[in-house]
Design an enzyme around this catalytic site. Structure first.
Site, mmCIF file in Angstrom:
data_model
loop_
_atom_site.group_PDB
_atom_site.id
_atom_site.type_symbol
_atom_site.label_atom_id
_atom_site.label_comp_id
_atom_site.label_asym_id
_atom_site.label_seq_id
_atom_site.Cartn_x
_atom_site.Cartn_y
_atom_site.Cartn_z
ATOM 1 N N CYS A 88 0.806 -1.224 0.000
ATOM 2 C CA CYS A 88 0.000 0.000 0.000
ATOM 3 C C CYS A 88 0.841 1.278 0.000
ATOM 4 O O CYS A 88 0.330 2.354 -0.264
ATOM 5 C CB CYS A 88 -0.900 0.000 1.218
ATOM 6 N N HIS A 341 -8.026 1.818 -4.290
ATOM 7 C CA HIS A 341 -6.692 1.568 -3.746
ATOM 8 C C HIS A 341 -5.916 0.555 -4.580
ATOM 9 O O HIS A 341 -5.739 -0.586 -4.165
ATOM 10 C CB HIS A 341 -6.848 1.102 -2.289
#
Ligand code: ZN
Lengths: 393, 163
Positions: A88, A341
């Site tokens: 991430c 994301h």
């Protein structure tokens, strides 16, 4: 060579969402928009490429993707051309590394790009591949790769300990979906009401659908260079990288560093270092993009980044302190909850929005923003990454 | 069974899609952990030089860098501190409800593990749980002369202690 100040001068995104496109297609879309923002730049001026992607090896059957991207977008790197993976935080890792390379003189003009093609032709593989995102032999084999269960425990702990409510979680979603409703590049352009959030289907109690960011395809790219070159290439206000930190204190579910699951010692450690390097404190931050993979994440981040006291993240977001008109607007472009994301691209999306905020040209502009912070957490909350940007070096 | 789209994988073992560890001694220096697990023992490595007992087990002590380690037993019973039950969206390879719990094993040790043999709504905070060991599919290792060897495997979770 003396240390040079490093600026971010351009940013681009592909359209994010469930895309009918490959990662290579989307990288070209993002790079195009990034180059289009800096018309004075010639592609031969670009000497470095850092490409952040965690899943290209698994879901696009492509490792060592950086030379492929370089060739497709028409650059010929001479200082650095590599892929990096911090899940991430991959994009933010790329920006930190590019900053170091440019500051030291090892590189001059670097494209930091990243992204993922997460949707596979069959859905089982999309979800199954998530199991690769954590400590494979210990946590993946326990079925912990999909993050909602873990963050549900974080939310339970925060609710029990500090009295945080489901409505306070929902306030994060309502704010970020509203911010994202005017962002044409994000996964969603639809605001949601508190009623819709509260009525949405339960994923893992207490987290419901709108408490979780979606699975998203997409790429993003930014352009970094040293101050003098930046002045040559753009007439826009300069935006400097002032402080960075990346902290990892444990790897697996067993060795959690905090007192409890809502106590993020690794985030506080990262914040302290980044603030010190940037010579600012939390009260100096005008605008922030923090990692709202779940609504509870943004609440804990408000606390452990020092924007409010520990345990007061719920009332902080509910009272509008992280919204326009409050103490500091957070996730002005919609954050992960609205943009989605695609792991390696997220830190770059944040950097692009921060560039636009600090140059005064964001879609939802924070008036007079001069100092901004971006933040990622990665994996099963095993790492925290922070960048601080400013109009002054 | 033919694999659609990738017919060349017919009958092949794609270890890159394997959810479980490659436990066999040919691929894993902490193979002994799984051998002990088979005997219903939950173990880790203890450093003979500095006494450090990390989990998961290692091949080198992360504290003092010694590689003189021995296998020691960890508690096989603990108490549920917190848990979650996932009913929808459970990934392939797991059944609903997929339950995970933060377990206090005592001796200052906590871990997050899967809870099996437990119905939805049955688990409570404070419940006692114990180690559960089960068979998982073998990994297929290519030996000399193209002979395919089945390496049997076990894995673990925790389960409620029957009251
Ligand atoms: Zn030792």
């Amino acid at each position: 060579m003396p240390e040079r100040d490093v600026c971010i001068i351009g940013g681009g995104m592909s359209r994010w969402g469930v895309r009918e496109a490959s990662i290579i297609d989307m990288a070209q879309e993002a790079a195009k928009e990034c180059f289009d923002e800096v018309p004075a730049l010639k592609k031969k001026d670009v000497d470095g490429l850092l490409f952040a992607s965690s899943y290209c090896g698994r879901r696009s059957f492509q490792v060592n993707i950086a030379p492929v991207i370089a060739e497709r977008i028409g650059i010929k790197p001479t200082s650095m051309c590599t892929r990096l993976d911090t899940l991430c935080a991959g994009g933010s890792s790329g920006i930190i590394l590019a900053t170091g390379l440019i500051k030291s003189g090892m590189a001059d003009v670097v494209v930091v790009a990243g992204g993922e093609k997460l949707y596979t032709p069959q859905r089982w593989e999309t979800y199954y591949s998530e199991l690769a995102s954590i400590d494979h032999d210990w946590d993946g084999a326990q079925g912990m790769g999909l993050p909602p269960p873990y963050f549900s425990m974080t939310a339970q702990e925060h609710m029990k300990r500090y009295g945080t409510t489901k409505e306070q979680l929902g306030a994060v979603s309502v704010k970020n979906r509203r911010n994202g409703s005017t962002n044409p590049k994000g996964h969603f352009q639809k605001a949601v009401t508190m009623e819709e959030v509260m009525a949405s289907r339960v994923i893992v109690p207490p987290l419901s659908l709108f408490d979780c960011c979606p699975i998203t395809d997409g790429c993003a790219a930014v352009l970094l260079t040293y101050e003098e070159k930046a002045k040559e290439l753009t007439d826009r206000p300069l935006v400097y990288i002032r402080g960075t930190a990346q902290v990892s204190l444990h790897s697996m579910s067993m060795n959690w560093p905090g007192e409890h699951l809502a106590d993020w010692l690794h985030l506080r450690t990262a914040a302290k270092r980044a603030y010190e390097m940037a010579r600012v404190g939390p009260d100096d931050i005008d605008v922030a993009m923090t990692h709202d993979c779940f609504t509870i994440s943004e609440i804990v981040e408000m606390e452990d980044l020092g924007f409010c006291k520990k345990g007061e993240g719920g009332p902080f977001v509910e009272s509008g302190q992280s919204d326009f008109g409050g103490k500091l607007p957070v996730n002005t472009d919609g954050g992960l909850l609205s943009c989605g994301h695609p792991f390696g691209a997220t830190g770059i999306r944040q950097a692009r929005e921060m560039l636009h905020q600090l140059q005064g040209r964001a879609i939802r502009q924070v008036e007079g923003a001069e100092i901004g912070l971006t933040h990622n957490l990665s994996g099963l909350n095993v790492e925290h990454t922070i960048l601080i940007y400013g109009r002054e070096p | 069974m033919p694999v659609p789209g990738v017919p060349i994988l017919d009958g092949k073992y794609p270890s890159s899609m394997d959810l479980y560890p490659l436990e066999a001694k040919e691929f894993n220096r902490i193979h002994q952990f799984y051998e002990n697990l088979r005997q219903k023992r939950f173990t880790t490595t203890k450093c003979k030089k500095c006494g450090h007992v990390p989990f998961p087990p290692r091949v080198v002590c992360p504290k003092c860098n010694s590689d003189d380690l021995e296998w020691v037993d960890l508690p096989t019973q603990g108490k549920v501190l917190q848990f979650t039950e996932e009913v929808a969206g459970v990934p392939l390879g797991f059944e609903a409800p997929l339950i995970h719990a933060l377990i206090d094993l005592g001796e200052g040790r906590k871990l997050v593990s899967r809870i099996i043999n437990c119905k939805e709504g049955q688990l409570k905070e404070g419940d006692a749980v114990k180690l559960a060991v089960f068979d998982i599919p073998p990994m297929i290792i290519e030996k000399k002369g193209g002979v395919m060897d089945e390496a049997k495997r076990v894995f673990f979770a925790f389960e409620p202690v029957k009251r």
